[in-house]
Design a protein around this motif. Structure first.
Motif, mmCIF file in Angstrom:
data_model
loop_
_atom_site.group_PDB
_atom_site.id
_atom_site.type_symbol
_atom_site.label_atom_id
_atom_site.label_comp_id
_atom_site.label_asym_id
_atom_site.label_seq_id
_atom_site.Cartn_x
_atom_site.Cartn_y
_atom_site.Cartn_z
ATOM 1 N N LEU A 28 0.849 -1.194 0.000
ATOM 2 C CA LEU A 28 0.000 0.000 0.000
ATOM 3 C C LEU A 28 0.886 1.246 0.000
ATOM 4 O O LEU A 28 1.189 1.806 1.070
ATOM 5 C CB LEU A 28 -0.912 -0.004 1.232
ATOM 6 N N PRO A 29 1.329 1.716 -1.159
ATOM 7 C CA PRO A 29 2.192 2.907 -1.212
ATOM 8 C C PRO A 29 1.500 4.123 -0.604
ATOM 9 O O PRO A 29 0.304 4.356 -0.820
ATOM 10 C CB PRO A 29 2.422 3.103 -2.717
ATOM 11 N N GLY A 30 2.250 4.866 0.194
ATOM 12 C CA GLY A 30 1.710 6.085 0.796
ATOM 13 C C GLY A 30 0.883 5.872 2.044
ATOM 14 O O GLY A 30 0.370 6.841 2.621
ATOM 15 N N VAL A 31 0.741 4.606 2.492
ATOM 16 C CA VAL A 31 -0.048 4.313 3.688
ATOM 17 C C VAL A 31 0.898 3.973 4.832
ATOM 18 O O VAL A 31 1.765 3.105 4.692
ATOM 19 C CB VAL A 31 -1.021 3.134 3.445
ATOM 20 N N VAL A 32 0.758 4.661 5.964
ATOM 21 C CA VAL A 32 1.613 4.367 7.114
ATOM 22 C C VAL A 32 1.110 3.092 7.789
ATOM 23 O O VAL A 32 -0.091 2.783 7.781
ATOM 24 C CB VAL A 32 1.629 5.546 8.112
ATOM 25 N N VAL A 33 2.023 2.342 8.385
ATOM 26 C CA VAL A 33 1.679 1.028 8.899
ATOM 27 C C VAL A 33 0.674 1.106 10.043
ATOM 28 O O VAL A 33 -0.197 0.231 10.196
ATOM 29 C CB VAL A 33 2.950 0.267 9.317
ATOM 30 N N GLU A 34 0.743 2.158 10.869
ATOM 31 C CA GLU A 34 -0.187 2.267 11.991
ATOM 32 C C GLU A 34 -1.634 2.395 11.497
ATOM 33 O O GLU A 34 -2.557 1.821 12.097
ATOM 34 C CB GLU A 34 0.172 3.466 12.875
ATOM 35 N N HIS A 35 -1.810 3.141 10.419
ATOM 36 C CA HIS A 35 -3.160 3.294 9.855
ATOM 37 C C HIS A 35 -3.665 1.962 9.314
ATOM 38 O O HIS A 35 -4.824 1.575 9.528
ATOM 39 C CB HIS A 35 -3.132 4.346 8.740
ATOM 40 N N ALA A 36 -2.790 1.217 8.634
ATOM 41 C CA ALA A 36 -3.178 -0.082 8.095
ATOM 42 C C ALA A 36 -3.490 -1.069 9.217
ATOM 43 O O ALA A 36 -4.461 -1.841 9.131
ATOM 44 C CB ALA A 36 -2.071 -0.625 7.194
ATOM 45 N N GLN A 37 -2.687 -1.059 10.270
ATOM 46 C CA GLN A 37 -2.924 -1.985 11.387
ATOM 47 C C GLN A 37 -4.250 -1.685 12.083
ATOM 48 O O GLN A 37 -4.958 -2.604 12.506
ATOM 49 C CB GLN A 37 -1.765 -1.902 12.377
ATOM 50 N N ASP A 38 -4.585 -0.421 12.210
ATOM 51 C CA ASP A 38 -5.866 -0.055 12.823
ATOM 52 C C ASP A 38 -7.030 -0.548 11.964
ATOM 53 O O ASP A 38 -8.020 -1.081 12.492
ATOM 54 C CB ASP A 38 -5.943 1.463 12.998
ATOM 55 N N ALA A 39 -6.915 -0.403 10.637
ATOM 56 C CA ALA A 39 -7.969 -0.887 9.734
ATOM 57 C C ALA A 39 -8.094 -2.405 9.812
ATOM 58 O O ALA A 39 -9.208 -2.948 9.785
ATOM 59 C CB ALA A 39 -7.671 -0.444 8.307
ATOM 60 N N VAL A 40 -6.967 -3.099 9.931
ATOM 61 C CA VAL A 40 -6.984 -4.564 10.041
ATOM 62 C C VAL A 40 -7.684 -4.986 11.327
ATOM 63 O O VAL A 40 -8.501 -5.919 11.331
ATOM 64 C CB VAL A 40 -5.544 -5.120 9.991
ATOM 65 N N ARG A 41 -7.392 -4.320 12.443
ATOM 66 C CA ARG A 41 -8.031 -4.671 13.721
ATOM 67 C C ARG A 41 -9.550 -4.519 13.623
ATOM 68 O O ARG A 41 -10.306 -5.383 14.098
ATOM 69 C CB ARG A 41 -7.479 -3.791 14.848
ATOM 70 N N ARG A 42 -10.001 -3.437 13.023
ATOM 71 C CA ARG A 42 -11.442 -3.218 12.897
ATOM 72 C C ARG A 42 -12.074 -4.278 11.975
ATOM 73 O O ARG A 42 -13.171 -4.781 12.266
ATOM 74 C CB ARG A 42 -11.709 -1.824 12.344
ATOM 75 N N PHE A 43 -11.395 -4.598 10.887
ATOM 76 C CA PHE A 43 -11.902 -5.605 9.942
ATOM 77 C C PHE A 43 -12.045 -6.958 10.627
ATOM 78 O O PHE A 43 -13.083 -7.625 10.516
ATOM 79 C CB PHE A 43 -10.955 -5.695 8.750
ATOM 80 N N LEU A 44 -11.010 -7.386 11.345
ATOM 81 C CA LEU A 44 -11.022 -8.699 11.989
ATOM 82 C C LEU A 44 -12.029 -8.776 13.124
ATOM 83 O O LEU A 44 -12.504 -9.864 13.469
ATOM 84 C CB LEU A 44 -9.624 -9.046 12.500
ATOM 85 N N ALA A 45 -12.367 -7.633 13.703
ATOM 86 C CA ALA A 45 -13.323 -7.612 14.800
ATOM 87 C C ALA A 45 -14.769 -7.656 14.315
ATOM 88 O O ALA A 45 -15.695 -7.766 15.127
ATOM 89 C CB ALA A 45 -13.112 -6.360 15.652
ATOM 90 N N THR A 46 -14.956 -7.601 13.010
ATOM 91 C CA THR A 46 -16.297 -7.601 12.423
ATOM 92 C C THR A 46 -16.645 -9.001 11.927
ATOM 93 O O THR A 46 -15.836 -9.659 11.286
ATOM 94 C CB THR A 46 -16.369 -6.603 11.247
ATOM 95 N N ASP A 47 -17.855 -9.463 12.222
ATOM 96 C CA ASP A 47 -18.275 -10.809 11.823
ATOM 97 C C ASP A 47 -18.602 -10.905 10.342
ATOM 98 O O ASP A 47 -18.416 -11.953 9.721
ATOM 99 C CB ASP A 47 -19.502 -11.254 12.637
ATOM 100 N N GLU A 48 -19.097 -9.826 9.772
ATOM 101 C CA GLU A 48 -19.508 -9.839 8.363
ATOM 102 C C GLU A 48 -19.150 -8.513 7.729
ATOM 103 O O GLU A 48 -19.445 -7.454 8.277
ATOM 104 C CB GLU A 48 -21.018 -10.093 8.260
ATOM 105 N N VAL A 49 -18.476 -8.575 6.573
ATOM 106 C CA VAL A 49 -18.123 -7.361 5.841
ATOM 107 C C VAL A 49 -18.638 -7.530 4.416
ATOM 108 O O VAL A 49 -18.076 -8.293 3.624
ATOM 109 C CB VAL A 49 -16.602 -7.117 5.832
ATOM 110 N N LEU A 50 -19.713 -6.834 4.108
ATOM 111 C CA LEU A 50 -20.331 -6.959 2.791
ATOM 112 C C LEU A 50 -19.742 -5.929 1.828
ATOM 113 O O LEU A 50 -19.604 -4.754 2.162
ATOM 114 C CB LEU A 50 -21.847 -6.767 2.898
ATOM 115 N N ILE A 51 -19.396 -6.410 0.647
ATOM 116 C CA ILE A 51 -18.910 -5.518 -0.414
ATOM 117 C C ILE A 51 -19.666 -5.859 -1.690
ATOM 118 O O ILE A 51 -20.283 -6.926 -1.801
ATOM 119 C CB ILE A 51 -17.377 -5.652 -0.619
ATOM 120 N N GLU A 52 -19.597 -4.965 -2.667
ATOM 121 C CA GLU A 52 -20.272 -5.200 -3.941
ATOM 122 C C GLU A 52 -19.247 -5.337 -5.055
ATOM 123 O O GLU A 52 -18.241 -4.622 -5.073
ATOM 124 C CB GLU A 52 -21.245 -4.060 -4.259
#
Length: 254
Positions: free
Chosen positions: A136-160
């Motif tokens: 992910l060019p231009g993305v700091v690791v702390e921001h990515a890690q925070d997004a990963v924590r939120r994603f993993l804490a969610t039971d269902e993530v719907l996308i189209e």
């Protein structure tokens, strides 16, 4: 018309020589060749077979096609170290010689890295999951890690995703078996790198789907175009969530 003894249907139009050996092949898409579509690669591979003089089998009928079976090709634009296909041969050949001949006949970036003689079973059945690395060019690791924590804490993530039959809603969270973020670098500079293990479902969940889920559920913000690379695909070890070698059985049975 002279028929060929041993063909599955010797009375079919344009009968062909029987298949006596199957070879399973691992190849890569590297560098700019990651933009090669599956159809483009298929054409390039068939030309390479002809240049290399590989005794590949053909189907019978009015329009014979080479006996090539592709398995779970990566999306266009994604690099890969682990693409697989299987070919049928009309005479036994040495796997190492076939690898060298085909690799020399393909452009750099489309590289043949492994060829084994198929022993039994289905190659497609062995491809149960994929391991991906997404820069992910231009993305700091702390921001990515925070997004990963939120994603993993969610039971269902719907996308189209737009598919052949129209817009379809997918749960990308269910297919993600492991996800983490670490710091890294690309030619453009420091970046965050995601490590993802995805189970092969129908329809398959792609790296772009995982990123869409991270944006919607984890608040991930992307600055530049991500670069996804498939590192491995094969049988899934459900105990530790790792991906094995789909050609291991064929090698061990040699």
């Amino acid at each position: 018309m002279t028929t060929l003894e041993g063909t599955p249907n010797p009375e079919a139009p344009n009968p062909q020589l029987p298949i006596v050996q199957k070879l399973r092949i691992r190849y890569t898409k590297r560098g700019r060749l990651r933009f090669t579509s599956h159809r483009d690669f298929a054409r390039a591979f068939e030309r390479a077979v002809r240049r290399a003089g590989i005794p590949i089998g053909f189907s019978s009928g009015f329009t014979p096609h080479p006996k090539i079976s592709y398995a779970n090709a990566s999306p266009t634009g994604a690099a890969s170290e682990a693409e697989y296909l299987e070919i049928g041969m009309t005479r036994p050949c040495d796997a190492d010689e076939v690898r060298a001949s085909l690799d020399a006949a393909l452009p750099p970036g489309l590289d043949i890295v492994d060829v084994v003689v198929a022993k039994s079973g289905s190659l497609a059945d062995q491809l149960q999951a994929s391991s991906w690395e997404i820069a992910l060019p231009g993305v700091v690791v702390e921001h990515a890690q925070d997004a990963v924590r939120r994603f993993l804490a969610t039971d269902e993530v719907l996308i189209e995703r737009m598919m052949k039959r129209g817009l379809r809603t997918l749960d990308c969270r269910d297919a993600v078996l492991a996800l983490s973020a670490r710091s890294g670098a690309t030619a453009a500079g420091p970046c965050a790198i995601l490590a993802v293990v995805v189970r092969h479902d129908t329809p398959s969940v792609r790296p772009d789907d995982v990123l869409a889920g991270l944006r919607s559920s984890g608040g991930l913000e992307l600055g530049q175009t991500p670069l996804a690379t498939r590192l491995a695909q094969g049988p899934l070890d459900s105990d530790n969530g790792t991906v094995g070698d789909p050609l291991a059985f064929d090698r061990d049975a040699s």
